[in-house]
Enzyme design. Structure first.
Site, PDB file in Angstrom:
ATOM      1  N   LYS A 195      62.602  -8.984  -7.259  1.00  0.00           N
ATOM      2  CA  LYS A 195      63.004  -9.928  -8.297  1.00  0.00           C
ATOM      3  C   LYS A 195      63.556  -9.146  -9.474  1.00  0.00           C
ATOM      4  O   LYS A 195      62.857  -8.323 -10.062  1.00  0.00           O
ATOM      5  CB  LYS A 195      61.798 -10.763  -8.716  1.00  0.00           C
ATOM      6  N   LYS A 248      65.771 -12.185  -5.288  1.00  0.00           N
ATOM      7  CA  LYS A 248      66.088 -13.158  -6.323  1.00  0.00           C
ATOM      8  C   LYS A 248      66.707 -12.454  -7.510  1.00  0.00           C
ATOM      9  O   LYS A 248      66.145 -11.443  -7.939  1.00  0.00           O
ATOM     10  CB  LYS A 248      64.779 -13.845  -6.728  1.00  0.00           C
TER      11      LYS A 248
HETATM   12  C1  PBG Z   1      58.409 -17.505 -12.898  1.00  0.00           C
HETATM   13  C2  PBG Z   1      59.702 -17.813 -12.249  1.00  0.00           C
HETATM   14  C3  PBG Z   1      60.998 -17.753 -12.796  1.00  0.00           C
HETATM   15  C4  PBG Z   1      61.853 -18.261 -11.825  1.00  0.00           C
HETATM   16  C5  PBG Z   1      61.076 -18.575 -10.715  1.00  0.00           C
HETATM   17  N1  PBG Z   1      59.761 -18.269 -10.999  1.00  0.00           N
HETATM   18  C6  PBG Z   1      61.477 -17.377 -14.141  1.00  0.00           C
HETATM   19  C7  PBG Z   1      61.375 -15.984 -14.626  1.00  0.00           C
HETATM   20  O1  PBG Z   1      60.989 -15.046 -13.919  1.00  0.00           O
HETATM   21  O2  PBG Z   1      61.667 -15.835 -15.812  1.00  0.00           O
HETATM   22  C8  PBG Z   1      63.331 -18.447 -11.974  1.00  0.00           C
HETATM   23  C9  PBG Z   1      63.911 -19.513 -11.110  1.00  0.00           C
HETATM   24  C10 PBG Z   1      65.303 -19.903 -11.467  1.00  0.00           C
HETATM   25  O3  PBG Z   1      65.944 -19.356 -12.394  1.00  0.00           O
HETATM   26  O4  PBG Z   1      65.812 -20.801 -10.789  1.00  0.00           O
HETATM   27  N2  PBG Z   1      58.112 -16.196 -13.081  1.00  0.00           N
END
Ligand code: PBG
Length: 327
Positions: A195, A248
Protein backbone atom coordinates in the site's frame (compact mmCIF):
# COMPACT_ATOMS: atom_id res chain seq x y z
CA UNK A 1 6.89 -12.98 -40.02
CA UNK A 2 6.60 -9.72 -41.85
CA UNK A 3 3.92 -7.99 -43.82
CA UNK A 4 2.18 -9.18 -45.98
CA UNK A 5 2.37 -12.78 -44.60
CA UNK A 6 1.14 -11.72 -41.20
CA UNK A 7 -1.74 -9.34 -41.15
CA UNK A 8 -2.75 -8.53 -37.58
CA UNK A 9 -5.99 -7.05 -38.88
CA UNK A 10 -7.30 -10.42 -40.16
CA UNK A 11 -8.32 -11.49 -36.68
CA UNK A 12 -9.63 -8.06 -35.76
CA UNK A 13 -12.06 -8.09 -38.62
CA UNK A 14 -15.20 -9.38 -36.86
CA UNK A 15 -16.57 -9.23 -33.33
CA UNK A 16 -16.46 -13.03 -33.10
CA UNK A 17 -12.79 -13.20 -34.06
CA UNK A 18 -12.02 -10.46 -31.59
CA UNK A 19 -13.83 -12.37 -28.85
CA UNK A 20 -12.00 -15.58 -29.77
CA UNK A 21 -8.53 -14.11 -29.51
CA UNK A 22 -9.07 -11.89 -26.49
CA UNK A 23 -6.37 -12.79 -23.97
CA UNK A 24 -7.87 -11.21 -20.88
CA UNK A 25 -11.53 -11.32 -19.94
CA UNK A 26 -13.14 -9.47 -17.12
CA UNK A 27 -15.59 -11.53 -15.08
CA UNK A 28 -18.16 -10.49 -12.50
CA UNK A 29 -16.29 -12.98 -10.28
CA UNK A 30 -13.32 -10.59 -10.27
CA UNK A 31 -15.18 -7.72 -8.62
CA UNK A 32 -15.36 -6.61 -5.00
CA UNK A 33 -17.56 -3.63 -4.08
CA UNK A 34 -16.42 -1.32 -1.25
CA UNK A 35 -19.26 0.25 0.78
CA UNK A 36 -19.49 2.89 3.53
CA UNK A 37 -21.71 2.19 6.54
CA UNK A 38 -23.12 4.89 8.85
CA UNK A 39 -25.41 4.71 11.86
CA UNK A 40 -29.10 5.58 11.57
CA UNK A 41 -31.96 4.52 9.33
CA UNK A 42 -33.00 5.28 5.78
CA UNK A 43 -29.77 7.16 5.09
CA UNK A 44 -28.35 7.26 1.58
CA UNK A 45 -26.20 10.35 1.55
CA UNK A 46 -24.15 11.13 -1.55
CA UNK A 47 -20.38 11.41 -1.08
CA UNK A 48 -19.42 14.68 -2.78
CA UNK A 49 -15.91 13.62 -3.77
CA UNK A 50 -17.12 10.27 -5.15
CA UNK A 51 -20.20 10.84 -7.35
CA UNK A 52 -22.39 7.73 -7.37
CA UNK A 53 -21.13 6.52 -3.96
CA UNK A 54 -23.05 6.96 -0.70
CA UNK A 55 -22.93 6.84 3.05
CA UNK A 56 -25.42 4.09 3.79
CA UNK A 57 -27.24 3.17 6.99
CA UNK A 58 -27.42 -0.59 7.46
CA UNK A 59 -30.94 -0.94 5.99
CA UNK A 60 -29.92 0.92 2.82
CA UNK A 61 -26.56 -0.80 2.65
CA UNK A 62 -28.32 -4.16 2.59
CA UNK A 63 -30.29 -3.02 -0.48
CA UNK A 64 -27.10 -2.21 -2.36
CA UNK A 65 -25.57 -5.52 -1.28
CA UNK A 66 -28.65 -7.33 -2.59
CA UNK A 67 -28.27 -5.57 -5.93
CA UNK A 68 -24.60 -6.55 -6.06
CA UNK A 69 -25.42 -10.15 -5.20
CA UNK A 70 -28.19 -10.32 -7.83
CA UNK A 71 -25.65 -9.17 -10.42
CA UNK A 72 -23.32 -12.00 -9.38
CA UNK A 73 -20.72 -9.95 -7.48
CA UNK A 74 -19.09 -12.37 -5.02
CA UNK A 75 -17.94 -9.96 -2.30
CA UNK A 76 -18.24 -6.56 -0.64
CA UNK A 77 -15.68 -4.70 1.46
CA UNK A 78 -17.17 -2.80 4.40
CA UNK A 79 -15.90 0.48 5.84
CA UNK A 80 -17.49 2.21 8.82
CA UNK A 81 -17.99 5.81 9.83
CA UNK A 82 -18.30 5.93 13.62
CA UNK A 83 -20.32 8.63 15.38
CA UNK A 84 -17.44 9.37 17.74
CA UNK A 85 -13.66 9.16 17.51
CA UNK A 86 -11.12 8.87 20.32
CA UNK A 87 -7.38 8.47 20.81
CA UNK A 88 -7.55 4.67 21.00
CA UNK A 89 -10.00 4.18 18.13
CA UNK A 90 -12.29 2.20 20.43
CA UNK A 91 -15.15 2.41 17.90
CA UNK A 92 -13.15 0.14 15.61
CA UNK A 93 -13.40 -2.86 17.93
CA UNK A 94 -16.64 -2.10 19.81
CA UNK A 95 -18.99 -5.09 19.77
CA UNK A 96 -21.81 -2.88 18.53
CA UNK A 97 -19.59 -0.65 16.38
CA UNK A 98 -20.83 0.49 13.01
CA UNK A 99 -18.95 -2.09 10.93
CA UNK A 100 -19.93 -4.87 13.33
CA UNK A 101 -23.59 -3.85 12.90
CA UNK A 102 -23.21 -3.68 9.14
CA UNK A 103 -21.62 -7.14 8.98
CA UNK A 104 -24.54 -8.64 10.90
CA UNK A 105 -27.13 -6.84 8.79
CA UNK A 106 -25.54 -8.04 5.54
CA UNK A 107 -24.98 -11.61 6.72
CA UNK A 108 -28.62 -11.76 7.90
CA UNK A 109 -30.09 -10.42 4.67
CA UNK A 110 -27.65 -11.71 2.03
CA UNK A 111 -25.83 -14.67 3.59
CA UNK A 112 -24.42 -15.82 0.26
CA UNK A 113 -22.25 -12.79 -0.44
CA UNK A 114 -18.75 -12.74 1.05
CA UNK A 115 -18.31 -9.96 3.59
CA UNK A 116 -14.79 -8.56 3.75
CA UNK A 117 -13.89 -5.86 6.24
CA UNK A 118 -11.27 -3.14 6.25
CA UNK A 119 -9.27 -3.49 9.46
CA UNK A 120 -7.80 -0.12 10.43
CA UNK A 121 -7.96 2.58 13.05
CA UNK A 122 -7.75 5.82 11.07
CA UNK A 123 -11.51 6.37 10.73
CA UNK A 124 -11.87 5.80 14.47
CA UNK A 125 -8.94 7.72 15.97
CA UNK A 126 -9.27 11.44 16.74
CA UNK A 127 -5.78 12.02 15.28
CA UNK A 128 -6.64 10.20 12.03
CA UNK A 129 -3.60 7.91 11.98
CA UNK A 130 -3.72 4.16 11.40
CA UNK A 131 -1.80 3.35 14.59
CA UNK A 132 -1.31 4.56 18.15
CA UNK A 133 0.56 7.80 18.90
CA UNK A 134 3.41 7.78 21.39
CA UNK A 135 5.67 10.79 21.90
CA UNK A 136 4.31 12.35 18.73
CA UNK A 137 5.19 9.31 16.59
CA UNK A 138 3.04 6.52 15.21
CA UNK A 139 4.04 3.60 17.40
CA UNK A 140 4.14 0.25 15.66
CA UNK A 141 4.06 -2.38 18.37
CA UNK A 142 1.42 -0.88 20.65
CA UNK A 143 -0.88 -0.70 17.60
CA UNK A 144 -0.73 -4.43 16.88
CA UNK A 145 -2.89 -5.58 19.76
CA UNK A 146 -5.61 -3.07 18.86
CA UNK A 147 -5.56 -4.07 15.19
CA UNK A 148 -5.89 -7.71 16.18
CA UNK A 149 -8.83 -6.72 18.38
CA UNK A 150 -10.47 -4.99 15.43
CA UNK A 151 -10.04 -8.07 13.23
CA UNK A 152 -11.36 -10.37 15.96
CA UNK A 153 -14.43 -8.19 16.53
CA UNK A 154 -15.18 -8.33 12.80
CA UNK A 155 -14.79 -12.11 12.74
CA UNK A 156 -17.06 -12.43 15.77
CA UNK A 157 -19.68 -10.29 14.06
CA UNK A 158 -19.59 -12.69 11.09
CA UNK A 159 -17.04 -11.29 8.64
CA UNK A 160 -15.92 -13.87 6.08
CA UNK A 161 -12.50 -12.30 5.57
CA UNK A 162 -10.54 -9.50 7.22
CA UNK A 163 -8.33 -7.02 5.39
CA UNK A 164 -5.79 -5.04 7.44
CA UNK A 165 -4.95 -1.74 5.73
CA UNK A 166 -2.89 0.00 8.43
CA UNK A 167 0.63 -0.95 7.20
CA UNK A 168 2.08 -1.52 10.68
CA UNK A 169 4.89 -4.11 10.59
CA UNK A 170 3.89 -7.48 11.99
CA UNK A 171 0.14 -6.95 12.03
CA UNK A 172 -0.71 -9.88 9.79
CA UNK A 173 1.07 -12.28 12.15
CA UNK A 174 -0.59 -10.74 15.18
CA UNK A 175 -4.05 -10.92 13.59
CA UNK A 176 -3.49 -14.51 12.40
CA UNK A 177 -2.45 -15.60 15.89
CA UNK A 178 -5.41 -13.88 17.55
CA UNK A 179 -7.92 -15.31 15.07
CA UNK A 180 -6.44 -18.80 15.48
CA UNK A 181 -6.55 -18.62 19.27
CA UNK A 182 -10.14 -17.43 19.27
CA UNK A 183 -11.53 -20.12 16.99
CA UNK A 184 -11.30 -18.33 13.64
CA UNK A 185 -8.49 -20.31 12.06
CA UNK A 186 -10.60 -20.58 8.89
CA UNK A 187 -11.03 -16.82 8.46
CA UNK A 188 -8.68 -15.67 5.67
CA UNK A 189 -6.62 -12.49 5.75
CA UNK A 190 -6.43 -10.26 2.69
CA UNK A 191 -3.43 -8.11 3.44
CA UNK A 192 -3.10 -4.59 2.11
CA UNK A 193 0.55 -5.64 1.86
CA UNK A 194 1.68 -3.25 -0.84
CA UNK A 195 0.00 0.00 0.00
CA UNK A 196 1.61 3.18 -1.22
CA UNK A 197 1.52 6.60 0.46
CA UNK A 198 -0.72 7.91 -2.30
CA UNK A 199 -2.52 11.14 -3.08
CA UNK A 200 -5.15 8.99 -4.79
CA UNK A 201 -6.78 8.32 -1.38
CA UNK A 202 -7.92 11.94 -1.11
CA UNK A 203 -11.62 11.47 -1.96
CA UNK A 204 -11.85 8.49 0.42
CA UNK A 205 -10.39 10.50 3.29
CA UNK A 206 -12.98 13.21 2.61
CA UNK A 207 -15.68 10.55 2.52
CA UNK A 208 -14.79 9.04 5.89
CA UNK A 209 -13.01 12.08 7.39
CA UNK A 210 -9.89 10.06 8.12
CA UNK A 211 -7.21 12.49 6.96
CA UNK A 212 -4.39 12.58 9.53
CA UNK A 213 -4.63 15.65 11.82
CA UNK A 214 -0.85 16.05 11.74
CA UNK A 215 1.88 14.81 9.43
CA UNK A 216 1.17 12.23 6.77
CA UNK A 217 1.23 8.45 6.32
CA UNK A 218 4.71 8.26 4.81
CA UNK A 219 6.24 6.62 7.90
CA UNK A 220 4.07 3.55 7.38
CA UNK A 221 2.81 3.48 3.78
CA UNK A 222 5.24 2.78 0.93
CA UNK A 223 7.17 5.26 -1.17
CA UNK A 224 5.69 5.36 -4.72
CA UNK A 225 9.21 5.06 -6.13
CA UNK A 226 9.78 1.60 -4.71
CA UNK A 227 9.18 -1.71 -6.47
CA UNK A 228 11.66 -4.18 -4.93
CA UNK A 229 10.35 -3.21 -1.52
CA UNK A 230 6.91 -4.34 -2.69
CA UNK A 231 8.22 -7.87 -3.02
CA UNK A 232 9.70 -7.66 0.46
CA UNK A 233 6.40 -6.38 1.92
CA UNK A 234 4.42 -9.12 0.19
CA UNK A 235 6.89 -11.84 1.22
CA UNK A 236 6.81 -10.69 4.82
CA UNK A 237 3.01 -10.79 4.95
CA UNK A 238 2.93 -14.22 3.29
CA UNK A 239 5.32 -15.53 5.95
CA UNK A 240 3.05 -14.06 8.63
CA UNK A 241 0.04 -15.90 7.23
CA UNK A 242 -1.65 -13.68 4.63
CA UNK A 243 -3.96 -15.51 2.20
CA UNK A 244 -4.34 -12.78 -0.42
CA UNK A 245 -1.91 -9.96 -1.21
CA UNK A 246 -3.28 -6.58 -2.20
CA UNK A 247 -1.67 -3.81 -4.22
CA UNK A 248 -3.09 -0.33 -3.76
CA UNK A 249 -3.68 1.95 -5.68
CA UNK A 250 -4.04 0.03 -8.93
CA UNK A 251 -3.73 2.21 -12.02
CA UNK A 252 -0.42 3.89 -11.26
CA UNK A 253 0.99 0.61 -9.97
CA UNK A 254 0.27 -1.88 -12.76
CA UNK A 255 3.97 -2.68 -12.96
CA UNK A 256 3.93 -3.66 -9.29
CA UNK A 257 0.91 -5.94 -9.80
CA UNK A 258 2.67 -7.52 -12.76
CA UNK A 259 5.90 -7.99 -10.88
CA UNK A 260 4.19 -9.59 -7.90
CA UNK A 261 2.31 -11.90 -10.23
CA UNK A 262 5.69 -13.30 -11.28
CA UNK A 263 7.23 -13.33 -7.82
CA UNK A 264 4.55 -14.67 -5.49
CA UNK A 265 2.15 -17.58 -5.66
CA UNK A 266 -0.80 -16.19 -3.71
CA UNK A 267 -3.88 -14.59 -5.25
CA UNK A 268 -3.39 -10.89 -5.90
CA UNK A 269 -6.04 -8.26 -5.27
CA UNK A 270 -5.78 -4.75 -6.67
CA UNK A 271 -7.63 -1.80 -5.15
CA UNK A 272 -8.69 0.78 -7.69
CA UNK A 273 -8.99 3.58 -5.17
CA UNK A 274 -11.19 6.62 -4.66
CA UNK A 275 -8.95 9.02 -6.60
CA UNK A 276 -8.96 6.76 -9.65
CA UNK A 277 -12.74 6.57 -9.45
CA UNK A 278 -13.13 10.32 -8.90
CA UNK A 279 -10.90 11.23 -11.86
CA UNK A 280 -12.96 9.15 -14.24
CA UNK A 281 -16.26 10.39 -12.82
CA UNK A 282 -15.16 14.02 -12.99
CA UNK A 283 -14.15 13.74 -16.64
CA UNK A 284 -17.35 11.84 -17.38
CA UNK A 285 -19.48 14.53 -15.73
CA UNK A 286 -17.65 17.17 -17.77
CA UNK A 287 -18.56 15.20 -20.88
CA UNK A 288 -14.90 14.68 -21.79
CA UNK A 289 -14.79 10.88 -21.73
CA UNK A 290 -17.18 7.96 -21.97
CA UNK A 291 -17.00 7.01 -18.29
CA UNK A 292 -18.30 3.48 -18.64
CA UNK A 293 -15.89 2.58 -21.42
CA UNK A 294 -12.97 4.07 -19.53
CA UNK A 295 -13.96 2.14 -16.39
CA UNK A 296 -14.07 -1.15 -18.31
CA UNK A 297 -10.76 -0.46 -20.01
CA UNK A 298 -9.03 0.35 -16.73
CA UNK A 299 -10.45 -2.73 -14.99
CA UNK A 300 -9.32 -4.87 -17.91
CA UNK A 301 -5.83 -3.37 -17.70
CA UNK A 302 -5.65 -4.13 -13.97
CA UNK A 303 -6.63 -7.74 -14.64
CA UNK A 304 -4.22 -7.97 -17.59
CA UNK A 305 -1.42 -6.77 -15.30
CA UNK A 306 -2.06 -9.80 -13.10
CA UNK A 307 -4.76 -9.02 -10.55
CA UNK A 308 -6.99 -11.96 -9.66
CA UNK A 309 -9.60 -9.68 -8.13
CA UNK A 310 -10.31 -5.95 -8.16
CA UNK A 311 -11.80 -3.75 -5.49
CA UNK A 312 -13.66 -1.04 -7.37
CA UNK A 313 -16.36 1.50 -6.61
CA UNK A 314 -17.55 0.81 -10.16
CA UNK A 315 -18.30 -2.87 -9.40
CA UNK A 316 -22.06 -2.53 -9.95
CA UNK A 317 -21.81 -0.67 -13.27
CA UNK A 318 -19.02 -3.02 -14.39
CA UNK A 319 -21.08 -6.10 -13.50
CA UNK A 320 -24.01 -4.72 -15.49
CA UNK A 321 -21.77 -4.11 -18.49
CA UNK A 322 -20.25 -7.59 -18.27
CA UNK A 323 -23.65 -9.27 -17.88
CA UNK A 324 -25.02 -7.47 -20.93
CA UNK A 325 -21.77 -8.07 -22.88
CA UNK A 326 -21.29 -4.34 -23.30
CA UNK A 327 -17.58 -4.24 -23.13
C1 PBG B 1 -7.63 3.02 5.69
C2 PBG B 1 -7.88 2.96 4.23
C3 PBG B 1 -7.69 3.96 3.26
C4 PBG B 1 -8.19 3.45 2.07
C5 PBG B 1 -8.62 2.15 2.32
N1 PBG B 1 -8.40 1.87 3.65
C6 PBG B 1 -7.21 5.35 3.38
C7 PBG B 1 -5.80 5.64 3.73
O1 PBG B 1 -4.93 4.77 3.84
O2 PBG B 1 -5.56 6.83 3.94
C8 PBG B 1 -8.25 4.18 0.76
C9 PBG B 1 -9.32 3.71 -0.16
C10 PBG B 1 -9.58 4.61 -1.31
O3 PBG B 1 -8.94 5.67 -1.51
O4 PBG B 1 -10.48 4.27 -2.09
N2 PBG B 1 -6.34 2.96 6.09
Amino acid sequence: MLFPDYRARRLRETPNFRRMIRETTLLVDDLILPLFAVTGKGIKKPIASMPGQFHLSCDMLVKTVKEAHDLGIPAVMLFGLPDKKDSLGTGAYAESGIVQQAIKAVKDAVPDIAVLTDVCLCQYTDHGHCGMIQDGRIDNDSSLDLLARVALSHARAGADMVAPSDMMDGRVGEIRQTLDEEGFSNTPIMSYAVKYASAFYGPFRDAVSSAPKFGDRKTYQMDPGNAIEAIREATMDIEEGADIIMVKPALSYLDIINRLKDEIDLPIAAYSVSGEYAMIKAAEIMGWIDGQKVVMETLLSIKRAGADMILTYSAIEAAKAINSREY
